[in-house]
Design a protein around this motif. Structure first.
Motif, PDB file in Angstrom:
ATOM      1  N   GLN A   9       0.832  -1.207   0.000  1.00  0.00           N
ATOM      2  CA  GLN A   9       0.000   0.000   0.000  1.00  0.00           C
ATOM      3  C   GLN A   9       0.863   1.251   0.000  1.00  0.00           C
ATOM      4  O   GLN A   9       0.552   2.251  -0.664  1.00  0.00           O
ATOM      5  N   ARG A  12       2.052   2.750  -3.220  1.00  0.00           N
ATOM      6  CA  ARG A  12       1.069   3.560  -3.955  1.00  0.00           C
ATOM      7  C   ARG A  12       0.852   3.031  -5.372  1.00  0.00           C
ATOM      8  O   ARG A  12       1.212   3.691  -6.371  1.00  0.00           O
ATOM      9  N   ARG A  14      -1.601   2.878  -7.206  1.00  0.00           N
ATOM     10  CA  ARG A  14      -2.433   3.690  -8.110  1.00  0.00           C
ATOM     11  C   ARG A  14      -1.598   4.651  -8.947  1.00  0.00           C
ATOM     12  O   ARG A  14      -2.067   5.174  -9.961  1.00  0.00           O
ATOM     13  N   THR A  15      -0.354   4.924  -8.509  1.00  0.00           N
ATOM     14  CA  THR A  15       0.493   5.852  -9.266  1.00  0.00           C
ATOM     15  C   THR A  15       1.310   5.148 -10.343  1.00  0.00           C
ATOM     16  O   THR A  15       1.925   5.811 -11.185  1.00  0.00           O
ATOM     17  N   PRO A 267     -11.159   9.155  -4.883  1.00  0.00           N
ATOM     18  CA  PRO A 267     -11.371   8.351  -6.096  1.00  0.00           C
ATOM     19  C   PRO A 267     -10.744   8.956  -7.345  1.00  0.00           C
ATOM     20  O   PRO A 267     -10.432   8.236  -8.301  1.00  0.00           O
ATOM     21  N   LYS A 270      -7.261   7.384  -8.390  1.00  0.00           N
ATOM     22  CA  LYS A 270      -7.313   6.125  -9.136  1.00  0.00           C
ATOM     23  C   LYS A 270      -7.843   6.353 -10.549  1.00  0.00           C
ATOM     24  O   LYS A 270      -7.312   5.811 -11.519  1.00  0.00           O
ATOM     25  N   GLN A 271      -8.869   7.176 -10.667  1.00  0.00           N
ATOM     26  CA  GLN A 271      -9.463   7.440 -11.976  1.00  0.00           C
ATOM     27  C   GLN A 271      -8.468   8.117 -12.909  1.00  0.00           C
ATOM     28  O   GLN A 271      -8.388   7.794 -14.102  1.00  0.00           O
ATOM     29  N   GLY A 273      -5.200   7.907 -12.726  1.00  0.00           N
ATOM     30  CA  GLY A 273      -4.196   6.911 -13.089  1.00  0.00           C
ATOM     31  C   GLY A 273      -4.678   6.031 -14.220  1.00  0.00           C
ATOM     32  O   GLY A 273      -3.912   5.721 -15.155  1.00  0.00           O
ATOM     33  N   MET A 274      -5.939   5.629 -14.175  1.00  0.00           N
ATOM     34  CA  MET A 274      -6.499   4.798 -15.242  1.00  0.00           C
ATOM     35  C   MET A 274      -6.657   5.590 -16.535  1.00  0.00           C
ATOM     36  O   MET A 274      -6.520   5.036 -17.630  1.00  0.00           O
TER      37      MET A 274
END
Length: 293
Positions: A9, A12, A14-15, A267, A270-271, A273-274
């Motif tokens: 975790q 990170r 998500r990065t 949120p 994450k969004q 990053g995607m």
């Protein structure tokens, strides 16, 4: 002692799309130049991923010992939460940087581009200096510039160069685009942390711009990144498939502009990053299809 799950975790995850995206775009640009090299692409990806993880641990360590993360909203911070000893997190950062340098050296040896050693050293020094040292430039509002240069321009153009020995206009456009989206991700993170950063004396670009303008800059960066592909459309019409990403940007953009609670911005990280990963896939696909036809 932090658990394995906490260390993961703390990395990170998500990065990490911000590290993969420029390598995908740079590789696609090399393919268009008829110089695709799988091994070189894999090595570039490993370097980018390890540098990103190293930055994350280094930021966790430096912000943690300064007390910046003591009162924050968002994912776990190893040092700030007390889950891990500061020196352990610091050595985790150094370990990631060391592995990145090893893989980077292998890439330099393969390509015989010895001057890239200086670029690699610059990446590591910039990664540590973001929040580390006596005068971290991340505390001066220059972190966004670092992200754009190293996780946009350097990562993308470096990937293309180590495969093709040159760069191209599509590589430059893609580098700017993915760099801006990576900056948007950082902006989303820093907007959420404005109250605590002000108290800690951390003058990020979000703090300097102020809450409203910082939120607006997020939307602007996403818009410029995506619409910039229009420059390539006259000769590469398939590049317009990147515009399919616009609907995916609407929700995080709305949350950034209208989400007043700090938790409502979580949120968005994450969004975003995607979005960066989606941008790199569509951009690369557009280049490949344009080259094929």
């Amino acid at each position: 002692m932090a658990t394995a799950a906490q260390w993961i975790q703390g990395a990170r995850l998500r990065t990490l799309p911000a590290a993969i995206a420029p390598v995908l775009i740079g590789t696609a640009a090399a393919y268009e130049l008829q110089s695709f090299r799988l091994l070189n692409a894999i090595l570039a990806a490993l370097v980018a991923l390890l540098l990103q993880i190293g930055v994350n641990y280094a930021n966790d360590y430096s912000d943690g010992i300064r007390g910046t993360d003591e009162d924050r909203v968002g994912p776990l911070r190893l040092v700030g939460s007390g889950a891990a000893r500061p020196d352990h997190v610091k050595w985790a950062a150094f370990g990631a940087f060391g592995l990145a340098m090893i893989f980077g050296l292998v890439l330099v040896i393969i390509t015989q581009s010895w001057w890239l050693i200086l670029v690699g050293l610059g990446c590591v020094l910039a990664a540590w200096g973001y929040t580390g040292g006596k005068n971290p430039y991340g505390y001066l509002g220059l972190g966004d510039l670092f992200v754009f240069v190293f996780f946009g321009l350097v990562a993308t153009l470096g990937t293309t160069y180590t495969q093709a020995g040159q760069v191209s206009l599509p590589a430059v456009i893609g580098a700017i685009g993915t760099g801006l989206i990576a900056c948007a991700l950082l902006m989303a993170n820093n907007v959420r942390d404005i109250p605590t950063d002000i108290v800690a004396g951390k003058r990020t670009l979000a703090v300097r711009l102020g809450d409203r303008h910082a939120r607006e800059s997020y939307v602007l960066m996403l818009a410029v990144a995506i619409l910039l592909v229009v420059v390539l459309a006259p000769t590469k019409p398939w590049m317009l498939i990147v515009l399919l990403l616009i609907p995916a940007c609407l929700m995080p953009a709305w949350l950034m502009v209208n989400g007043r609670k700090r938790k409502s911005l979580i949120p968005v990280l994450k969004q975003t990053g995607m979005i960066n990963l989606g941008y790199s896939v569509l951009f690369s696909l557009g280049l490949i299809l344009s080259h094929g036809f």
